[in-house]
Design a protein around this motif. Structure first.
Motif, PDB file in Angstrom:
ATOM      1  N   GLN A 178      28.433  18.658  10.148  1.00  0.00           N
ATOM      2  CA  GLN A 178      27.262  19.049  10.916  1.00  0.00           C
ATOM      3  C   GLN A 178      27.237  18.148  12.143  1.00  0.00           C
ATOM      4  OE1 GLN A 178      24.348  18.174   7.897  1.00  0.00           O
ATOM      5  NE2 GLN A 178      24.156  20.325   7.336  1.00  0.00           N
ATOM      6  N   PRO A 227      32.506  29.827   6.778  1.00  0.00           N
ATOM      7  CA  PRO A 227      31.323  28.984   6.825  1.00  0.00           C
ATOM      8  C   PRO A 227      31.085  28.338   8.195  1.00  0.00           C
ATOM      9  CG  PRO A 227      33.102  27.712   5.899  1.00  0.00           C
ATOM     10  CD  PRO A 227      33.643  29.093   6.180  1.00  0.00           C
ATOM     11  N   HIS A 278      28.177  23.668  12.792  1.00  0.00           N
ATOM     12  CA  HIS A 278      28.166  23.431  11.340  1.00  0.00           C
ATOM     13  C   HIS A 278      29.315  24.145  10.636  1.00  0.00           C
ATOM     14  CE1 HIS A 278      23.515  22.587  11.206  1.00  0.00           C
ATOM     15  NE2 HIS A 278      24.185  21.702  11.912  1.00  0.00           N
ATOM     16  N   GLU A 325      29.007  24.281   6.884  1.00  0.00           N
ATOM     17  CA  GLU A 325      28.600  24.515   5.494  1.00  0.00           C
ATOM     18  C   GLU A 325      28.278  25.990   5.308  1.00  0.00           C
ATOM     19  OE1 GLU A 325      24.648  24.227   7.408  1.00  0.00           O
ATOM     20  OE2 GLU A 325      26.546  23.237   7.709  1.00  0.00           O
ATOM     21  N   GLU A 373      35.138  17.945   4.174  1.00  0.00           N
ATOM     22  CA  GLU A 373      34.676  19.013   3.282  1.00  0.00           C
ATOM     23  C   GLU A 373      33.722  19.935   4.043  1.00  0.00           C
ATOM     24  OE1 GLU A 373      34.345  21.089  -0.400  1.00  0.00           O
ATOM     25  OE2 GLU A 373      35.798  19.613   0.310  1.00  0.00           O
ATOM     26  N   PHE A 374      32.792  19.346   4.769  1.00  0.00           N
ATOM     27  CA  PHE A 374      31.949  20.094   5.699  1.00  0.00           C
ATOM     28  C   PHE A 374      31.465  19.141   6.776  1.00  0.00           C
ATOM     29  CE2 PHE A 374      28.570  18.573   2.877  1.00  0.00           C
ATOM     30  CZ  PHE A 374      27.584  18.211   3.771  1.00  0.00           C
ATOM     31  N   THR A 408      37.340  22.202   4.862  1.00  0.00           N
ATOM     32  CA  THR A 408      37.557  22.828   6.171  1.00  0.00           C
ATOM     33  C   THR A 408      39.023  22.839   6.580  1.00  0.00           C
ATOM     34  OG1 THR A 408      37.268  20.720   7.296  1.00  0.00           O
ATOM     35  CG2 THR A 408      35.281  22.080   6.980  1.00  0.00           C
TER      36      THR A 408
END
Length: 135
Positions: A59, A89, A74, A76, A56-57, A3
């Motif tokens: 939620q 994303p 989110h 992802e 990295e991602f 991200t």
């Protein structure tokens, strides 16, 4: 591809948002997950997949005090085109109406709502967030 966001500093978040946060609970056996319990007993379930101090991602799912989903933030990616938004994303899940218990509608996630500080400020300043329904 991550991200580009640095991992969240939980001690700093606790300090900077102590007016709305009751506590931040680590999830046992998972160093990437936390549950923020707010003073009104709503909860933000946080999951950050960290690689080399970068998210990295993420939620971040907000639930009311009764355990009903309010909104999800989110990052992802979704492989299926039908699930993608303009800011893929990055996206959010919102409720279509009060009967939508899974927050099934996907929408673009503005750059101003991609970091924990900004999300917490949004929650803090949105007194009626539990009534958020977007068409």
């Amino acid at each position: 591809m991550g991200t580009g966001l640095r991992k969240t500093s939980w001690p700093r978040i606790t300090r900077d948002f102590d007016d709305i946060i009751e506590e931040i609970r680590p999830v046992p056996d998972d160093r990437n997950r936390r549950v923020i319990v707010f003073r009104d007993f709503s909860k933000l379930h946080c999951n950050e997949m960290i690689i080399q101090d970068e998210i990295e991602f993420f939620q971040y799912d907000l639930y009311d005090a009764s355990g009903n989903i309010i909104i999800k933030f989110h990052s992802e990616p979704h492989e299926r085109k039908a699930y993608q938004t303009e800011t893929e994303p990055f996206h959010m899940h919102v409720k279509e109406d009060e009967k939508d218990l899974s927050a099934s509608k996907r929408m673009s996630l503005d750059k101003r709502l991609r970091e924990m500080d900004d999300i917490l400020s949004f929650i803090k300043n949105s007194r009626h967030i539990q009534y958020l329904y977007l068409k």
